[in-house]
Design an enzyme around this catalytic site. Structure first.
Site, PDB file in Angstrom:
ATOM      1  N   HIS A  29     -22.159  57.185 124.653  1.00 36.22           N
ATOM      2  CA  HIS A  29     -21.197  57.039 123.562  1.00 36.22           C
ATOM      3  C   HIS A  29     -21.422  58.082 122.488  1.00 36.22           C
ATOM      4  O   HIS A  29     -20.486  58.748 122.037  1.00 36.22           O
ATOM      5  CB  HIS A  29     -21.281  55.643 122.942  1.00 36.22           C
ATOM      6  CG  HIS A  29     -20.273  55.415 121.872  1.00 36.22           C
ATOM      7  ND1 HIS A  29     -20.451  55.841 120.560  1.00 36.22           N
ATOM      8  CD2 HIS A  29     -19.052  54.826 121.901  1.00 36.22           C
ATOM      9  CE1 HIS A  29     -19.396  55.512 119.842  1.00 36.22           C
ATOM     10  NE2 HIS A  29     -18.535  54.898 120.617  1.00 36.22           N
ATOM     11  N   GLU A  65     -23.671  66.338 120.720  1.00 42.47           N
ATOM     12  CA  GLU A  65     -23.484  67.389 121.712  1.00 42.47           C
ATOM     13  C   GLU A  65     -24.471  67.165 122.853  1.00 42.47           C
ATOM     14  O   GLU A  65     -25.569  66.673 122.633  1.00 42.47           O
ATOM     15  CB  GLU A  65     -23.735  68.769 121.081  1.00 42.47           C
ATOM     16  CG  GLU A  65     -22.765  69.146 119.967  1.00 42.47           C
ATOM     17  CD  GLU A  65     -21.389  69.512 120.490  1.00 42.47           C
ATOM     18  OE1 GLU A  65     -21.261  69.733 121.722  1.00 42.47           O
ATOM     19  OE2 GLU A  65     -20.456  69.589 119.686  1.00 42.47           O
ATOM     20  N   LEU A  87     -21.956  49.183 128.776  1.00 40.72           N
ATOM     21  CA  LEU A  87     -22.439  47.950 129.389  1.00 40.72           C
ATOM     22  C   LEU A  87     -21.340  46.985 129.792  1.00 40.72           C
ATOM     23  O   LEU A  87     -21.621  45.922 130.341  1.00 40.72           O
ATOM     24  CB  LEU A  87     -23.417  47.273 128.432  1.00 40.72           C
ATOM     25  CG  LEU A  87     -24.588  48.172 128.026  1.00 40.72           C
ATOM     26  CD1 LEU A  87     -25.453  47.492 126.983  1.00 40.72           C
ATOM     27  CD2 LEU A  87     -25.428  48.561 129.238  1.00 40.72           C
ATOM     28  N   HIS A  92     -13.245  52.748 126.147  1.00 44.31           N
ATOM     29  CA  HIS A  92     -13.898  54.002 126.538  1.00 44.31           C
ATOM     30  C   HIS A  92     -13.921  54.154 128.058  1.00 44.31           C
ATOM     31  O   HIS A  92     -13.667  55.242 128.586  1.00 44.31           O
ATOM     32  CB  HIS A  92     -15.323  54.051 125.995  1.00 44.31           C
ATOM     33  CG  HIS A  92     -15.399  54.167 124.510  1.00 44.31           C
ATOM     34  ND1 HIS A  92     -14.630  55.053 123.791  1.00 44.31           N
ATOM     35  CD2 HIS A  92     -16.179  53.513 123.603  1.00 44.31           C
ATOM     36  CE1 HIS A  92     -14.920  54.939 122.506  1.00 44.31           C
ATOM     37  NE2 HIS A  92     -15.845  54.015 122.366  1.00 44.31           N
TER      38      HIS A  92
END
Length: 266
Positions: A29, A65, A87, A92
């Site tokens: 993330h 990054e 999880l 996303h």
């Protein structure tokens, strides 16, 4: 010996070279907490140790990054499996990561299932609780007074809550005490509310299990709500590295319906 065996496995019986395996892109993330980047890098190193001949790369959705598009642009192989270090199912996994992959039509990509729910996560959660002070053996009276809050990030996607509840049930079976899922944002109950709910049931010895891949703001906030012990995030535990490779292998093998850029089955 493991490294030699992995190298030999890439040589077919006819003596010709095997095609390079799809790259494993671990998708984190991202976090402003510097410990998060160090943690996912350590996890990537564990994965490389287990599968030395596999190209393993790291990409982030935001905040750190390399960002995922940059990682995909830099790949020198035509195939990649994206393994979310997330999880549960949510925006996303369902939107951001597939859309990032679709922006590179020259790549043949698959998006693996998120890490949870899975027994290897429960193995890691259990280990982290023991490290924090959870007793592997306790009296019946202590067990009746004990409980665990499974602290997760939270999502508005109902599938995410389904996945977290499944992990909570698996952990409860392992521990032999109630485990209540709770969330840092976007869903209920909160960790303090879950602690109060357990106390209302006579469970005053409550631990918080950190259902986060790496340290960060949410993990820290949830830990401060623990009335007893708070476990560390899942991190670079050996079982996590095995789980990343399990998700990669299933997606690379095409287990379940997973057309190009689609989400592979769990």
């Amino acid at each position: 010996m493991n490294r030699i065996s992995s190298q030999l496995s890439l040589v077919p019986r006819d003596g010709g070279p095997r095609p390079a395996p799809p790259a494993l892109v671990m998708v984190a993330h991202g976090s402003r907490d510097p410990r998060a980047l160090a943690t996912v890098r350590a996890l990537a190193e564990r994965v490389r140790e287990l599968r030395p001949m596999l190209p393993v790369r790291l990409g982030h959705i935001e905040l750190n990054e390399p960002l995922l598009p940059g990682t995909l642009a830099s790949l020198d192989t035509g195939e990649a499996v994206l393994v979310p270090l997330l999880l549960s199912r949510g925006y996303h996994v369902k939107q951001d990561i597939p859309e990032a992959a679709a922006a590179f039509p020259e790549l043949s990509t698959r998006v693996a299932a998120p890490l949870g729910p899975h027994p290897l996560l429960v193995e890691t959660l259990y280990a982290r609780l023991v490290e924090a002070g959870w007793r592997t053996r306790m009296s019946d009276a202590t067990r009746r007074a004990s409980g665990v809050v499974l602290a997760a990030a939270g999502s508005r996607d109902p599938d995410a809550a389904v996945d977290t509840r499944r992990t909570a049930r698996l952990l409860a079976e392992r521990l032999g005490v109630p485990v209540v899922p709770a969330y840092a944002s976007a869903a209920a109950p909160t960790v303090p509310a879950a602690v109060r709910a357990l106390a209302a049931r006579g469970r005053h010895r409550v631990a918080v299990a950190s259902y986060f891949t790496a340290p960060g703001r949410f993990a820290t906030e949830c830990a401060t709500a623990a009335p007893w012990i708070a476990a560390a995030p899942l991190g670079a535990h050996p079982a996590m590295a095995r789980l990343v490779l399990h998700r990669y292998d299933r997606a690379a093998a095409g287990t379940g319906p997973a057309p190009k850029h689609a989400l592979a089955s769990a």
